[in-house]
Design a protein around this motif. Structure first.
Motif, PDB file in Angstrom:
ATOM      1  N   VAL A  72       0.873  -1.183   0.000  1.00 18.77           N
ATOM      2  CA  VAL A  72       0.000   0.000   0.000  1.00 18.77           C
ATOM      3  C   VAL A  72       0.907   1.229   0.000  1.00 18.77           C
ATOM      4  O   VAL A  72       1.816   1.332   0.828  1.00 18.77           O
ATOM      5  N   ASP A  73       0.671   2.170  -0.944  1.00 21.18           N
ATOM      6  CA  ASP A  73       1.555   3.335  -1.036  1.00 21.18           C
ATOM      7  C   ASP A  73       1.126   4.428  -0.050  1.00 21.18           C
ATOM      8  O   ASP A  73       0.156   4.263   0.701  1.00 21.18           O
ATOM      9  N   VAL A  74       1.855   5.534  -0.059  1.00 24.39           N
ATOM     10  CA  VAL A  74       1.607   6.590   0.941  1.00 24.39           C
ATOM     11  C   VAL A  74       0.244   7.249   0.766  1.00 24.39           C
ATOM     12  O   VAL A  74      -0.256   7.895   1.692  1.00 24.39           O
ATOM     13  N   GLN A  75      -0.363   7.131  -0.405  1.00 23.42           N
ATOM     14  CA  GLN A  75      -1.708   7.680  -0.614  1.00 23.42           C
ATOM     15  C   GLN A  75      -2.805   6.704  -0.184  1.00 23.42           C
ATOM     16  O   GLN A  75      -3.990   7.019  -0.254  1.00 23.42           O
ATOM     17  N   GLY A  76      -2.381   5.493   0.240  1.00 24.61           N
ATOM     18  CA  GLY A  76      -3.357   4.494   0.646  1.00 24.61           C
ATOM     19  C   GLY A  76      -3.854   3.635  -0.508  1.00 24.61           C
ATOM     20  O   GLY A  76      -4.849   2.916  -0.359  1.00 24.61           O
ATOM     21  N   ASP A  77      -3.169   3.686  -1.643  1.00 27.81           N
ATOM     22  CA  ASP A  77      -3.581   2.911  -2.818  1.00 27.81           C
ATOM     23  C   ASP A  77      -2.711   1.660  -2.982  1.00 27.81           C
ATOM     24  O   ASP A  77      -1.542   1.637  -2.582  1.00 27.81           O
ATOM     25  N   TYR A  78      -3.286   0.647  -3.602  1.00 29.77           N
ATOM     26  CA  TYR A  78      -2.518  -0.574  -3.910  1.00 29.77           C
ATOM     27  C   TYR A  78      -3.001  -1.126  -5.248  1.00 29.77           C
ATOM     28  O   TYR A  78      -4.086  -0.795  -5.735  1.00 29.77           O
ATOM     29  N   LYS A  79      -2.185  -1.977  -5.848  1.00 29.05           N
ATOM     30  CA  LYS A  79      -2.588  -2.681  -7.067  1.00 29.05           C
ATOM     31  C   LYS A  79      -1.723  -3.926  -7.229  1.00 29.05           C
ATOM     32  O   LYS A  79      -0.571  -3.966  -6.782  1.00 29.05           O
ATOM     33  N   GLY A  80      -2.300  -4.937  -7.834  1.00 27.53           N
ATOM     34  CA  GLY A  80      -1.573  -6.173  -8.079  1.00 27.53           C
ATOM     35  C   GLY A  80      -2.061  -6.839  -9.350  1.00 27.53           C
ATOM     36  O   GLY A  80      -3.208  -6.650  -9.759  1.00 27.53           O
ATOM     37  N   SER A  81      -1.207  -7.594  -9.970  1.00 31.12           N
ATOM     38  CA  SER A  81      -1.567  -8.239 -11.236  1.00 31.12           C
ATOM     39  C   SER A  81      -1.006  -9.659 -11.278  1.00 31.12           C
ATOM     40  O   SER A  81      -0.359 -10.112 -10.329  1.00 31.12           O
ATOM     41  N   ALA A  82      -1.288 -10.356 -12.393  1.00 25.66           N
ATOM     42  CA  ALA A  82      -0.833 -11.741 -12.604  1.00 25.66           C
ATOM     43  C   ALA A  82      -1.314 -12.651 -11.487  1.00 25.66           C
ATOM     44  O   ALA A  82      -0.567 -13.481 -10.965  1.00 25.66           O
ATOM     45  N   ILE A  83      -2.590 -12.496 -11.115  1.00 27.02           N
ATOM     46  CA  ILE A  83      -3.182 -13.301 -10.052  1.00 27.02           C
ATOM     47  C   ILE A  83      -3.955 -14.449 -10.702  1.00 27.02           C
ATOM     48  O   ILE A  83      -4.791 -14.233 -11.599  1.00 27.02           O
ATOM     49  N   ALA A  84      -3.697 -15.667 -10.250  1.00 28.42           N
ATOM     50  CA  ALA A  84      -4.391 -16.830 -10.805  1.00 28.42           C
ATOM     51  C   ALA A  84      -5.878 -16.722 -10.526  1.00 28.42           C
ATOM     52  O   ALA A  84      -6.275 -16.374  -9.403  1.00 28.42           O
ATOM     53  N   PRO A  85      -6.731 -16.965 -11.514  1.00 28.75           N
ATOM     54  CA  PRO A  85      -8.172 -16.900 -11.288  1.00 28.75           C
ATOM     55  C   PRO A  85      -8.580 -17.820 -10.141  1.00 28.75           C
ATOM     56  O   PRO A  85      -8.008 -18.912  -9.951  1.00 28.75           O
ATOM     57  N   GLY A  86      -9.544 -17.374  -9.347  1.00 26.32           N
ATOM     58  CA  GLY A  86     -10.016 -18.174  -8.234  1.00 26.32           C
ATOM     59  C   GLY A  86     -10.731 -17.310  -7.210  1.00 26.32           C
ATOM     60  O   GLY A  86     -10.945 -16.113  -7.422  1.00 26.32           O
ATOM     61  N   THR A  87     -11.110 -17.932  -6.087  1.00 25.55           N
ATOM     62  CA  THR A  87     -11.803 -17.237  -5.012  1.00 25.55           C
ATOM     63  C   THR A  87     -10.852 -17.098  -3.825  1.00 25.55           C
ATOM     64  O   THR A  87     -10.280 -18.089  -3.368  1.00 25.55           O
ATOM     65  N   TYR A  88     -10.721 -15.854  -3.321  1.00 28.77           N
ATOM     66  CA  TYR A  88      -9.707 -15.552  -2.313  1.00 28.77           C
ATOM     67  C   TYR A  88     -10.311 -14.846  -1.107  1.00 28.77           C
ATOM     68  O   TYR A  88     -11.408 -14.261  -1.168  1.00 28.77           O
ATOM     69  N   ILE A  89      -9.557 -14.912  -0.022  1.00 34.82           N
ATOM     70  CA  ILE A  89      -9.750 -13.977   1.082  1.00 34.82           C
ATOM     71  C   ILE A  89      -8.696 -12.904   0.892  1.00 34.82           C
ATOM     72  O   ILE A  89      -7.510 -13.202   0.751  1.00 34.82           O
ATOM     73  N   VAL A  90      -9.144 -11.643   0.858  1.00 35.76           N
ATOM     74  CA  VAL A  90      -8.229 -10.514   0.643  1.00 35.76           C
ATOM     75  C   VAL A  90      -8.098  -9.774   1.969  1.00 35.76           C
ATOM     76  O   VAL A  90      -9.110  -9.370   2.572  1.00 35.76           O
ATOM     77  N   VAL A  91      -6.858  -9.601   2.417  1.00 36.52           N
ATOM     78  CA  VAL A  91      -6.575  -9.109   3.753  1.00 36.52           C
ATOM     79  C   VAL A  91      -5.739  -7.835   3.700  1.00 36.52           C
ATOM     80  O   VAL A  91      -4.762  -7.773   2.935  1.00 36.52           O
ATOM     81  N   PHE A  92      -6.153  -6.827   4.494  1.00 32.40           N
ATOM     82  CA  PHE A  92      -5.234  -5.693   4.707  1.00 32.40           C
ATOM     83  C   PHE A  92      -4.416  -6.009   5.945  1.00 32.40           C
ATOM     84  O   PHE A  92      -4.960  -6.264   7.024  1.00 32.40           O
TER      85      PHE A  92
END
Length: 370
Positions: A72-92
Protein backbone atom coordinates in the motif's frame (compact mmCIF):
# COMPACT_ATOMS: atom_id res chain seq x y z
CA UNK A 1 -6.66 -14.87 16.14
CA UNK A 2 -10.06 -15.48 14.54
CA UNK A 3 -11.19 -13.40 11.60
CA UNK A 4 -14.55 -12.69 13.18
CA UNK A 5 -12.95 -10.80 16.10
CA UNK A 6 -10.89 -7.66 15.90
CA UNK A 7 -8.90 -6.86 19.04
CA UNK A 8 -8.65 -3.43 20.66
CA UNK A 9 -5.20 -2.92 19.23
CA UNK A 10 -6.74 -2.78 15.77
CA UNK A 11 -8.03 0.78 16.27
CA UNK A 12 -4.49 2.10 16.64
CA UNK A 13 -3.40 0.13 13.60
CA UNK A 14 -6.39 1.31 11.61
CA UNK A 15 -5.40 4.91 12.29
CA UNK A 16 -2.14 4.22 10.50
CA UNK A 17 0.24 4.67 13.44
CA UNK A 18 2.49 1.71 12.59
CA UNK A 19 4.88 0.89 9.77
CA UNK A 20 4.29 -2.31 7.83
CA UNK A 21 6.97 -4.97 7.52
CA UNK A 22 8.48 -5.37 4.07
CA UNK A 23 6.91 -8.23 2.12
CA UNK A 24 8.18 -9.38 -1.23
CA UNK A 25 5.51 -9.57 -3.91
CA UNK A 26 4.69 -13.01 -5.24
CA UNK A 27 6.08 -13.98 -8.65
CA UNK A 28 3.94 -12.88 -11.58
CA UNK A 29 1.76 -15.44 -13.31
CA UNK A 30 0.74 -15.32 -16.91
CA UNK A 31 -2.82 -14.68 -18.07
CA UNK A 32 -4.14 -13.88 -14.60
CA UNK A 33 -6.45 -11.25 -13.24
CA UNK A 34 -5.62 -8.07 -11.37
CA UNK A 35 -6.83 -6.11 -8.36
CA UNK A 36 -6.58 -2.53 -7.13
CA UNK A 37 -8.14 -0.31 -4.49
CA UNK A 38 -7.82 2.23 -1.70
CA UNK A 39 -7.33 1.72 2.03
CA UNK A 40 -8.74 4.15 4.60
CA UNK A 41 -9.13 3.88 8.35
CA UNK A 42 -12.23 4.13 10.51
CA UNK A 43 -11.84 7.91 10.66
CA UNK A 44 -11.88 8.17 6.86
CA UNK A 45 -8.16 8.94 6.41
CA UNK A 46 -5.87 7.06 3.99
CA UNK A 47 -3.55 4.49 5.54
CA UNK A 48 -0.24 4.96 3.77
CA UNK A 49 1.51 1.75 4.82
CA UNK A 50 0.96 -1.97 5.04
CA UNK A 51 0.06 -4.52 2.39
CA UNK A 52 -2.93 -6.23 0.80
CA UNK A 53 -2.45 -9.99 0.95
CA UNK A 54 -4.41 -12.75 -0.79
CA UNK A 55 -4.89 -16.35 0.22
CA UNK A 56 -7.21 -19.28 -0.42
CA UNK A 57 -6.67 -20.50 3.14
CA UNK A 58 -9.82 -20.03 5.21
CA UNK A 59 -7.64 -19.23 8.23
CA UNK A 60 -5.30 -16.63 6.70
CA UNK A 61 -3.69 -15.67 10.00
CA UNK A 62 -2.02 -19.09 9.95
CA UNK A 63 -0.40 -18.38 6.56
CA UNK A 64 3.27 -17.80 7.18
CA UNK A 65 3.50 -16.66 3.58
CA UNK A 66 0.55 -15.35 1.60
CA UNK A 67 0.16 -16.44 -1.98
CA UNK A 68 0.06 -12.79 -3.14
CA UNK A 69 1.09 -9.60 -1.39
CA UNK A 70 0.87 -6.05 -2.76
CA UNK A 71 2.21 -2.96 -0.95
CA UNK A 72 0.00 0.00 0.00
CA UNK A 73 1.55 3.33 -1.04
CA UNK A 74 1.61 6.59 0.94
CA UNK A 75 -1.71 7.68 -0.61
CA UNK A 76 -3.36 4.49 0.65
CA UNK A 77 -3.58 2.91 -2.82
CA UNK A 78 -2.52 -0.57 -3.91
CA UNK A 79 -2.59 -2.68 -7.07
CA UNK A 80 -1.57 -6.17 -8.08
CA UNK A 81 -1.57 -8.24 -11.24
CA UNK A 82 -0.83 -11.74 -12.60
CA UNK A 83 -3.18 -13.30 -10.05
CA UNK A 84 -4.39 -16.83 -10.81
CA UNK A 85 -8.17 -16.90 -11.29
CA UNK A 86 -10.02 -18.17 -8.23
CA UNK A 87 -11.80 -17.24 -5.01
CA UNK A 88 -9.71 -15.55 -2.31
CA UNK A 89 -9.75 -13.98 1.08
CA UNK A 90 -8.23 -10.51 0.64
CA UNK A 91 -6.57 -9.11 3.75
CA UNK A 92 -5.23 -5.69 4.71
CA UNK A 93 -2.17 -6.45 6.79
CA UNK A 94 -0.15 -4.05 8.91
CA UNK A 95 2.42 -4.40 11.67
CA UNK A 96 2.20 -8.19 11.43
CA UNK A 97 -1.52 -8.11 12.12
CA UNK A 98 -4.73 -8.49 10.14
CA UNK A 99 -6.61 -5.20 10.24
CA UNK A 100 -9.45 -5.81 7.76
CA UNK A 101 -10.45 -8.50 5.29
CA UNK A 102 -13.03 -9.64 2.71
CA UNK A 103 -14.04 -13.22 1.93
CA UNK A 104 -15.12 -14.73 -1.37
CA UNK A 105 -13.33 -12.25 -3.59
CA UNK A 106 -13.39 -13.65 -7.13
CA UNK A 107 -10.50 -13.02 -9.49
CA UNK A 108 -11.22 -13.57 -13.19
CA UNK A 109 -8.68 -13.83 -15.98
CA UNK A 110 -8.23 -10.52 -17.81
CA UNK A 111 -10.39 -8.61 -15.31
CA UNK A 112 -9.11 -5.79 -13.06
CA UNK A 113 -11.13 -5.94 -9.83
CA UNK A 114 -11.74 -2.91 -7.59
CA UNK A 115 -11.56 -3.89 -3.93
CA UNK A 116 -11.42 -0.98 -1.45
CA UNK A 117 -10.84 -1.31 2.29
CA UNK A 118 -13.23 1.28 3.70
CA UNK A 119 -13.06 0.91 7.47
CA UNK A 120 -15.74 3.54 8.02
CA UNK A 121 -18.32 0.91 7.05
CA UNK A 122 -20.72 -0.26 9.76
CA UNK A 123 -19.58 -3.87 9.55
CA UNK A 124 -16.03 -2.92 10.49
CA UNK A 125 -16.99 -0.50 13.26
CA UNK A 126 -19.47 -2.97 14.77
CA UNK A 127 -16.56 -5.38 15.35
CA UNK A 128 -14.66 -2.84 17.40
CA UNK A 129 -14.58 -3.06 21.16
CA UNK A 130 -16.53 -0.41 23.10
CA UNK A 131 -13.21 1.19 24.07
CA UNK A 132 -12.13 1.42 20.44
CA UNK A 133 -15.45 2.93 19.39
CA UNK A 134 -15.17 5.56 22.11
CA UNK A 135 -11.63 6.32 21.00
CA UNK A 136 -12.83 6.64 17.41
CA UNK A 137 -15.65 9.02 18.35
CA UNK A 138 -13.26 11.16 20.39
CA UNK A 139 -10.85 11.26 17.45
CA UNK A 140 -13.65 12.28 15.09
CA UNK A 141 -14.80 14.98 17.50
CA UNK A 142 -11.34 16.49 17.83
CA UNK A 143 -10.78 16.23 14.11
CA UNK A 144 -14.09 18.01 13.42
CA UNK A 145 -13.15 20.77 15.87
CA UNK A 146 -9.73 21.17 14.22
CA UNK A 147 -11.33 21.30 10.77
CA UNK A 148 -13.82 23.94 11.89
CA UNK A 149 -11.04 25.96 13.53
CA UNK A 150 -8.91 25.80 10.39
CA UNK A 151 -11.85 26.99 8.31
CA UNK A 152 -12.37 29.88 10.73
CA UNK A 153 -8.68 30.83 10.56
CA UNK A 154 -8.71 30.71 6.77
CA UNK A 155 -11.74 33.00 6.74
CA UNK A 156 -10.08 35.43 9.17
CA UNK A 157 -6.90 35.51 7.12
CA UNK A 158 -8.90 36.27 4.00
CA UNK A 159 -10.72 39.12 5.75
CA UNK A 160 -7.44 40.49 7.13
CA UNK A 161 -5.74 40.47 3.73
CA UNK A 162 -8.81 42.09 2.18
CA UNK A 163 -8.94 44.83 4.83
CA UNK A 164 -5.24 45.62 4.42
CA UNK A 165 -5.72 46.05 0.70
CA UNK A 166 -8.79 48.21 1.28
CA UNK A 167 -6.98 50.39 3.84
CA UNK A 168 -4.06 50.79 1.48
CA UNK A 169 -6.42 51.85 -1.30
CA UNK A 170 -8.17 54.36 0.99
CA UNK A 171 -11.39 52.33 1.05
CA UNK A 172 -11.66 52.71 4.79
CA UNK A 173 -15.39 52.07 5.04
CA UNK A 174 -14.98 48.72 3.26
CA UNK A 175 -11.98 47.84 5.42
CA UNK A 176 -13.94 48.63 8.56
CA UNK A 177 -16.80 46.39 7.43
CA UNK A 178 -14.35 43.55 6.74
CA UNK A 179 -12.72 43.83 10.14
CA UNK A 180 -15.99 44.18 12.03
CA UNK A 181 -16.88 40.77 10.61
CA UNK A 182 -13.47 39.46 11.67
CA UNK A 183 -13.59 40.67 15.28
CA UNK A 184 -17.11 39.25 15.60
CA UNK A 185 -15.67 35.83 14.69
CA UNK A 186 -12.54 36.12 16.86
CA UNK A 187 -12.88 38.97 19.37
CA UNK A 188 -9.78 37.86 21.29
CA UNK A 189 -7.29 38.36 18.41
CA UNK A 190 -5.36 41.63 18.80
CA UNK A 191 -4.16 41.83 15.21
CA UNK A 192 -7.74 42.06 13.96
CA UNK A 193 -8.47 45.01 16.24
CA UNK A 194 -5.29 46.70 14.99
CA UNK A 195 -6.50 46.59 11.39
CA UNK A 196 -9.96 47.75 12.47
CA UNK A 197 -8.33 50.71 14.23
CA UNK A 198 -6.48 51.64 11.05
CA UNK A 199 -9.75 51.69 9.12
CA UNK A 200 -11.49 53.79 11.77
CA UNK A 201 -8.56 56.22 11.90
CA UNK A 202 -8.78 56.54 8.13
CA UNK A 203 -12.46 57.43 8.48
CA UNK A 204 -11.54 59.98 11.20
CA UNK A 205 -13.51 58.00 13.76
CA UNK A 206 -10.76 58.75 16.23
CA UNK A 207 -12.57 57.72 19.41
CA UNK A 208 -13.42 54.31 17.93
CA UNK A 209 -9.88 53.89 16.61
CA UNK A 210 -8.43 54.65 20.05
CA UNK A 211 -10.66 51.96 21.57
CA UNK A 212 -9.58 49.45 18.90
CA UNK A 213 -5.87 50.18 19.37
CA UNK A 214 -6.16 49.89 23.16
CA UNK A 215 -7.97 46.57 22.65
CA UNK A 216 -5.07 45.39 20.49
CA UNK A 217 -2.52 46.24 23.18
CA UNK A 218 -4.50 44.65 26.01
CA UNK A 219 -5.15 41.43 24.09
CA UNK A 220 -1.56 41.08 22.93
CA UNK A 221 -0.17 41.72 26.41
CA UNK A 222 -2.46 39.01 27.80
CA UNK A 223 -1.61 36.46 25.10
CA UNK A 224 0.70 33.49 25.58
CA UNK A 225 3.21 34.93 23.13
CA UNK A 226 3.07 38.73 23.20
CA UNK A 227 4.45 40.52 20.14
CA UNK A 228 6.54 43.60 21.00
CA UNK A 229 6.52 44.66 17.35
CA UNK A 230 2.71 44.59 17.19
CA UNK A 231 2.37 46.51 20.46
CA UNK A 232 4.94 49.11 19.39
CA UNK A 233 3.24 49.58 16.01
CA UNK A 234 -0.09 49.95 17.81
CA UNK A 235 1.27 52.57 20.20
CA UNK A 236 2.73 54.40 17.18
CA UNK A 237 -0.65 54.48 15.43
CA UNK A 238 -2.35 55.36 18.69
CA UNK A 239 -0.01 58.36 19.01
CA UNK A 240 -0.92 59.51 15.52
CA UNK A 241 -4.62 59.11 16.33
CA UNK A 242 -4.36 61.08 19.57
CA UNK A 243 -2.55 63.86 17.71
CA UNK A 244 -5.25 64.00 15.05
CA UNK A 245 -7.88 64.05 17.79
CA UNK A 246 -6.21 67.10 19.33
CA UNK A 247 -4.71 65.32 22.34
CA UNK A 248 -0.96 66.03 22.10
CA UNK A 249 -0.11 64.94 25.63
CA UNK A 250 -1.74 61.54 25.08
CA UNK A 251 -0.01 61.31 21.70
CA UNK A 252 3.37 61.93 23.30
CA UNK A 253 2.70 59.22 25.91
CA UNK A 254 1.74 56.70 23.23
CA UNK A 255 4.87 57.37 21.18
CA UNK A 256 6.98 57.07 24.33
CA UNK A 257 5.45 53.65 24.97
CA UNK A 258 6.24 52.56 21.40
CA UNK A 259 9.90 53.44 21.97
CA UNK A 260 9.90 51.65 25.32
CA UNK A 261 8.34 48.45 23.96
CA UNK A 262 10.61 48.31 20.91
CA UNK A 263 13.79 50.22 21.84
CA UNK A 264 15.60 49.07 18.69
CA UNK A 265 13.27 51.34 16.71
CA UNK A 266 13.10 54.15 19.25
CA UNK A 267 14.54 56.72 16.81
CA UNK A 268 11.72 56.00 14.36
CA UNK A 269 9.02 56.45 17.01
CA UNK A 270 10.57 59.63 18.42
CA UNK A 271 10.92 60.98 14.90
CA UNK A 272 7.28 60.15 14.16
CA UNK A 273 6.29 61.79 17.44
CA UNK A 274 8.20 64.97 16.67
CA UNK A 275 6.88 65.26 13.12
CA UNK A 276 3.28 64.47 14.02
CA UNK A 277 3.16 66.89 16.93
CA UNK A 278 4.90 69.63 14.97
CA UNK A 279 2.40 69.28 12.11
CA UNK A 280 -0.46 69.56 14.63
CA UNK A 281 1.04 72.73 16.11
CA UNK A 282 1.94 71.12 19.43
CA UNK A 283 5.36 72.81 19.46
CA UNK A 284 6.55 72.21 23.05
CA UNK A 285 5.78 68.49 22.77
CA UNK A 286 7.37 68.34 19.30
CA UNK A 287 10.55 69.97 20.61
CA UNK A 288 10.80 67.46 23.47
CA UNK A 289 10.34 64.58 21.03
CA UNK A 290 12.97 65.99 18.66
CA UNK A 291 15.46 66.19 21.50
CA UNK A 292 14.79 62.55 22.38
CA UNK A 293 15.20 61.53 18.75
CA UNK A 294 18.55 63.35 18.58
CA UNK A 295 19.69 61.64 21.77
CA UNK A 296 18.65 58.25 20.39
CA UNK A 297 20.53 58.74 17.11
CA UNK A 298 22.40 62.01 16.46
CA UNK A 299 23.11 61.04 12.83
CA UNK A 300 19.52 61.56 11.64
CA UNK A 301 18.84 64.94 10.08
CA UNK A 302 15.07 65.37 10.46
CA UNK A 303 14.95 65.81 14.26
CA UNK A 304 17.39 68.74 13.95
CA UNK A 305 15.15 70.35 11.35
CA UNK A 306 12.07 69.96 13.55
CA UNK A 307 13.96 71.31 16.57
CA UNK A 308 15.07 74.37 14.59
CA UNK A 309 11.60 74.92 13.17
CA UNK A 310 10.11 74.91 16.66
CA UNK A 311 12.76 77.24 18.06
CA UNK A 312 12.48 79.69 15.17
CA UNK A 313 8.88 80.34 16.22
CA UNK A 314 10.36 82.47 19.00
CA UNK A 315 12.76 84.42 16.76
CA UNK A 316 12.70 88.20 16.83
CA UNK A 317 13.73 90.90 14.36
CA UNK A 318 16.20 93.61 15.37
CA UNK A 319 16.18 97.25 14.20
CA UNK A 320 18.23 96.40 11.12
CA UNK A 321 15.73 93.76 10.05
CA UNK A 322 17.99 90.86 10.93
CA UNK A 323 16.35 87.78 12.35
CA UNK A 324 17.58 87.00 15.84
CA UNK A 325 17.04 83.32 16.58
CA UNK A 326 16.86 81.83 20.07
CA UNK A 327 19.84 79.80 21.31
CA UNK A 328 20.30 76.46 19.56
CA UNK A 329 18.16 77.34 16.55
CA UNK A 330 20.90 78.22 14.05
CA UNK A 331 23.01 75.32 15.30
CA UNK A 332 20.17 72.89 14.64
CA UNK A 333 19.69 74.24 11.11
CA UNK A 334 23.43 73.95 10.47
CA UNK A 335 23.42 70.37 11.72
CA UNK A 336 20.56 69.51 9.41
CA UNK A 337 22.58 70.81 6.44
CA UNK A 338 25.68 68.99 7.60
CA UNK A 339 23.84 65.67 7.73
CA UNK A 340 21.66 66.18 4.66
CA UNK A 341 23.09 68.94 2.40
CA UNK A 342 20.81 67.95 -0.48
CA UNK A 343 17.78 67.16 1.63
CA UNK A 344 14.17 68.11 1.09
CA UNK A 345 14.46 71.30 3.17
CA UNK A 346 18.09 72.20 2.38
CA UNK A 347 17.29 75.23 0.19
CA UNK A 348 14.82 76.62 2.74
CA UNK A 349 17.30 76.15 5.56
CA UNK A 350 20.04 77.97 3.65
CA UNK A 351 17.66 80.89 3.10
CA UNK A 352 16.76 81.04 6.79
CA UNK A 353 20.39 80.95 7.85
CA UNK A 354 21.26 83.72 5.43
CA UNK A 355 18.45 85.87 6.83
CA UNK A 356 19.99 85.34 10.25
CA UNK A 357 23.32 86.53 8.98
CA UNK A 358 24.84 83.11 9.58
CA UNK A 359 27.74 81.88 7.50
CA UNK A 360 26.72 78.80 5.60
CA UNK A 361 29.45 76.22 5.36
CA UNK A 362 30.64 75.74 1.80
CA UNK A 363 31.49 72.11 2.38
CA UNK A 364 29.22 69.69 4.26
CA UNK A 365 29.88 66.17 5.39
CA UNK A 366 27.18 64.12 3.71
CA UNK A 367 25.45 61.88 6.18
CA UNK A 368 22.75 59.25 5.91
CA UNK A 369 19.42 60.77 4.96
CA UNK A 370 16.45 60.25 7.20
Amino acid sequence: MKLTHIKSAMIAIAFGFFTAALITAAPAQAQGGSIHGHVQNAAGSPIGAGSVNMTTNQNPEKDEKYKYSFPVDVQGDYKGSAIAPGTYIVVFYQDNKIVDYFRDVKILAGVDLLQDFDMTRKEFIDKMSPEDRRALEEYKRKNAEATAENAKINNLNALLIQARQQNKAGKFDEAMASMQKAVAIRPDEGLLWFELGDAQKGLKNYDDAIIAYKKTIDLDAASKKPSPSLEAATYNNLGDTYAKAGKPADAATAYEMAAKVDPAKAIMYYNNEAATLYNKGAYPEALAAAEKAIAADPTKSMPYYIKAQVLVQNATVDKSGKIVAPPGCAEAYQKYLELDPNGQYAADVQGILQSMGETIHSTFKAGKKS
